[in-house]
Design a protein around this motif. Sequence first.
Motif, PDB file in Angstrom:
ATOM      1  N   ARG A 139       0.844  -1.181   0.000  1.00  0.00           N
ATOM      2  CA  ARG A 139       0.000   0.000   0.000  1.00  0.00           C
ATOM      3  C   ARG A 139       0.885   1.239   0.000  1.00  0.00           C
ATOM      4  O   ARG A 139       1.951   1.257   0.609  1.00  0.00           O
ATOM      5  CB  ARG A 139      -0.896   0.003   1.229  1.00  0.00           C
ATOM      6  N   GLU A 163       1.140   7.229   1.157  1.00  0.00           N
ATOM      7  CA  GLU A 163       0.253   8.389   1.118  1.00  0.00           C
ATOM      8  C   GLU A 163      -1.219   7.987   1.203  1.00  0.00           C
ATOM      9  O   GLU A 163      -2.090   8.829   1.099  1.00  0.00           O
ATOM     10  CB  GLU A 163       0.470   9.167  -0.187  1.00  0.00           C
ATOM     11  N   ARG A 164      -1.528   6.727   1.368  1.00  0.00           N
ATOM     12  CA  ARG A 164      -2.906   6.233   1.368  1.00  0.00           C
ATOM     13  C   ARG A 164      -3.717   6.911   2.477  1.00  0.00           C
ATOM     14  O   ARG A 164      -3.314   6.943   3.631  1.00  0.00           O
ATOM     15  CB  ARG A 164      -2.879   4.722   1.575  1.00  0.00           C
ATOM     16  N   ASP A 165      -4.886   7.427   2.100  1.00  0.00           N
ATOM     17  CA  ASP A 165      -5.766   8.125   3.029  1.00  0.00           C
ATOM     18  C   ASP A 165      -7.011   7.276   3.242  1.00  0.00           C
ATOM     19  O   ASP A 165      -7.925   7.263   2.422  1.00  0.00           O
ATOM     20  CB  ASP A 165      -6.127   9.495   2.461  1.00  0.00           C
ATOM     21  N   GLU A 166      -7.058   6.556   4.348  1.00  0.00           N
ATOM     22  CA  GLU A 166      -8.166   5.628   4.626  1.00  0.00           C
ATOM     23  C   GLU A 166      -9.506   6.345   4.730  1.00  0.00           C
ATOM     24  O   GLU A 166     -10.528   5.827   4.302  1.00  0.00           O
ATOM     25  CB  GLU A 166      -7.887   4.837   5.904  1.00  0.00           C
ATOM     26  N   GLU A 167      -9.522   7.547   5.301  1.00  0.00           N
ATOM     27  CA  GLU A 167     -10.779   8.290   5.433  1.00  0.00           C
ATOM     28  C   GLU A 167     -11.330   8.683   4.082  1.00  0.00           C
ATOM     29  O   GLU A 167     -12.541   8.583   3.834  1.00  0.00           O
ATOM     30  CB  GLU A 167     -10.566   9.525   6.304  1.00  0.00           C
ATOM     31  N   ALA A 168     -10.470   9.126   3.170  1.00  0.00           N
ATOM     32  CA  ALA A 168     -10.911   9.506   1.828  1.00  0.00           C
ATOM     33  C   ALA A 168     -11.428   8.293   1.065  1.00  0.00           C
ATOM     34  O   ALA A 168     -12.411   8.387   0.325  1.00  0.00           O
ATOM     35  CB  ALA A 168      -9.766  10.174   1.064  1.00  0.00           C
ATOM     36  N   ILE A 169     -10.783   7.144   1.252  1.00  0.00           N
ATOM     37  CA  ILE A 169     -11.227   5.917   0.587  1.00  0.00           C
ATOM     38  C   ILE A 169     -12.601   5.496   1.098  1.00  0.00           C
ATOM     39  O   ILE A 169     -13.493   5.154   0.319  1.00  0.00           O
ATOM     40  CB  ILE A 169     -10.189   4.791   0.779  1.00  0.00           C
ATOM     41  N   TRP A 189     -15.212   7.828  -0.348  1.00  0.00           N
ATOM     42  CA  TRP A 189     -15.448   7.532  -1.761  1.00  0.00           C
ATOM     43  C   TRP A 189     -16.313   6.285  -1.914  1.00  0.00           C
ATOM     44  O   TRP A 189     -17.238   6.263  -2.710  1.00  0.00           O
ATOM     45  CB  TRP A 189     -14.114   7.338  -2.484  1.00  0.00           C
TER      46      TRP A 189
END
Length: 102
Positions: free
Chosen positions: A62, A65-71, A74
């Motif tokens: 992963r 920079e992965r943004d769990e909240e944005a995912i 979405w």
Amino acid sequence: MARLDAELRRGPLAWGYTEDQCWTLGRVKTLIGRLFHIGYTIEGVGKLLHRHGWSVQVPARRALERDEEAIALWKAEVWPAVKQPRRTWAPTSASKTKPGKG
């Protein structure tokens, strides 16, 4: 097998594999060759390890920079609007000139 198990538990770094911390079947095959001066096939190494309780582990790759909240946002708001509804069943035709019904 106890000696091989001990060396595998030491990790790949102990054997000079600095690019990542994963044992691959190719690396284990090389390790067996170095330790015991015998050759195994890749398939044989896999079967040997499986027989002695080792299993395939694939790390989750992963982005940092992965943004769990944005995912999650979405998936909850955008995806349902974009996703096409499932098609209902309808009879089809294998004929190129006669379209299916439905």
